[in-house]
Scaffold this active site. Sequence first.
Site, PDB file in Angstrom:
ATOM      1  CG  HIS A  77      52.685  44.462  33.915  1.00  0.00           C
ATOM      2  ND1 HIS A  77      51.724  45.452  33.887  1.00  0.00           N
ATOM      3  CD2 HIS A  77      52.108  43.353  33.381  1.00  0.00           C
ATOM      4  CE1 HIS A  77      50.605  44.948  33.365  1.00  0.00           C
ATOM      5  NE2 HIS A  77      50.818  43.691  33.039  1.00  0.00           N
ATOM      6  CG  ASN A 149      45.977  45.258  32.656  1.00  0.00           C
ATOM      7  OD1 ASN A 149      47.020  45.300  33.301  1.00  0.00           O
ATOM      8  ND2 ASN A 149      45.757  44.344  31.719  1.00  0.00           N
ATOM      9  CE1 TYR A 363      50.782  38.674  37.277  1.00  0.00           C
ATOM     10  CE2 TYR A 363      49.847  37.117  35.714  1.00  0.00           C
ATOM     11  CZ  TYR A 363      50.077  38.411  36.119  1.00  0.00           C
ATOM     12  OH  TYR A 363      49.597  39.455  35.372  1.00  0.00           O
TER      13      TYR A 363
END
Length: 694
Positions: A77, A149, A363
């Site tokens: 990303h 997504n 993350y």
Amino acid sequence: MAQPTKKTPGSNGGETHQTVDGRASAEMLTTNQGIAVSDNQNSLRSGARGPTLLEDFVLREKIFHFDHERIPERIVHARGSGAHGYFEATADISDLTKAALFRKGERTETFVRFSTVAGGAGSVDTPRDVRGFAVKFYTTEGNWDLVGNNIPVFFIQDAIKFPDLVHAVKMEADRGYPQAGSAHDTFWDWASLMPETTHMLMWAMSDRTLPRSLRTMEGFGIHTFVLVNEAGESHFVKFHWKPKLGLQSTIWDEALKLQAADNDYHRRDLFEAIDSGNFPEWELGIQVFDKAFAEAQPYDVLDPTKLIPEDDVPVRIIGRLVLDRNVDNFFAETEQVAFCPANIVPGIDFSNDPLLQGRLFSYLDTQKSRLGTANFHQIPVNAPRCPFQNFQRDGQMQMMVPKGRGNYEPNSLTDHGEEGGPRETPAKGFATTTEPTGESEEGDKLRVRSETFADHYSQARLFFISQTESEQAHIASSFVFELSKVGLLDQVPGRMVANLRNVDEDLAKRVAEGLGIPLPKKAPAARAPVDMPQSDALSIHKNMHDTLEGRAVGILIADGTDATELDAVVAAVKKAKGKPVIVAPKVGGAKLSDGRVCKADGQLAGSPSQIFDAVALVLSEAGTAALLKEGAAVQFVMDAFGHLKAIGASSAARPLLDKAGVEPDDGVTGLDAKFLKAASRRFYAREPKLRTLA
């Protein structure tokens, strides 16, 4: 003693502050320490031609900062586009969740980042790739990050496989290419050995990975989450974003030419739409279901490679997302924004989805590496809009200044008149709930995968049979193209086709024929696939809106163009909420029949028809004659026809249509009401006449 100040007009029309003796001004260039810079053009030297001196602190600071102004890009990303907006709750779902942002009428500030997945920050906007759709909600109860997504499922079932997926799809380790593409050996070698990827591959090879605009793609939370109400009752939930403008995609040839025409096509489209007041909008929908429904399905609802068909659980619309403000600084906001699926608020909770569980750590850990500090939450774009306080102190780039001795809890400092700091709040704080199953899933600690995750092909088959004939042809052709790029690993294409036989025999035969290989024996399935009824919600073509709203019409003119005819076309496009874009051979525009000069929005050579949704040729006989000698004009028309778009043309433009090989069909019209209707859609029936599809 501080100098008194007075206000003086600034060069930008605002006000600056300047001391009475002129020593300090907001317009003065300074160092990071506020020291005024007298010369920003020349380094300090020993003589006019002598060596640069180390004592030049202005030079040292400027170069030092420049050397470090790039941060590590995201591993995936990396290329993204962001915008600010708001979420407005439009339905009462207090029976399902106590989350404050879902109270009907509540408006919550948001930041959204769209992205490609495989390519680096310097790659292009329009490759065949999954698109990230991440939304940060700055709620009154803290930040909630819905990180998803534009496809509702994922490649893998367990987060332990994520590094393998990324390594396989990224540039090959020994040669550093291809960039931003899956059409190479290592990806298909890995994917063909992982049957669980099959469902996602169907989506990836479809037109879903070729969106026309970020504004015309869906978004999905992918995972199964949990909603919890005030009574502590819980339900499973899937999150969906539905674009107001409907679904739209490009075709493969068009996407390739868009890369050449404008590397920043999606980023520019988003920025310009917001800048012009045409704010992108999505509806937020939820699929809610309980234990009884989950147990009745032939798949596991916690499996991230599966979706819940909308025909089985209709999507309930509960709110809308509007993007109404572009970023002020791309780096400070779009690049430094940090999303984390672990950021949730009371009323929303996690399920036991194994991929989601792994992302909760990944993350957060990534942000420390990328942004350089555990205090990344203090960066403005990441900071909650509600108060936040705890005892997590110090660290690199600590911007807050906590006071007092209270940096631990529990403490009794308040009993002695000191500041004791915040306290846990059992009544209002976040509390983990049990899953809607109402029972514990705990057991022996095993490295195993549930048998309910073993069916890898049923939903892939469901996706394929739900597509239109054109979409199925695109999927087959995409597999042929991608697998044709596999070089030294000869066994990979056959292995992939063997997997596809479990999805659809006709699809497998078409791919094998396109690759020129024998049809291999069907790959054994871990669990035999079952037939599911087709779902129209899975098709782009079945969900396109026949509208000009939000779409651009390229209007080609030249000297001699009929002014009345041009004005009528422009007015009609605007009335239909479309965007008319005047294209001419010269930057200055063209001289119309009434003598006035019409300024062009784009020059022909730099404004190919692939950047428009339909085209109109408003030409005179003389203008057409001139453009017949212009290769860019012929290509403009040829590509519009080849990309299945509507073409409206004045009668004088017929020779240009003929030279471009345009054949009559429903999408080729005059400059009348029929053109406006045609411009709101694409003409897929035209495609078999233009190219060979698998």
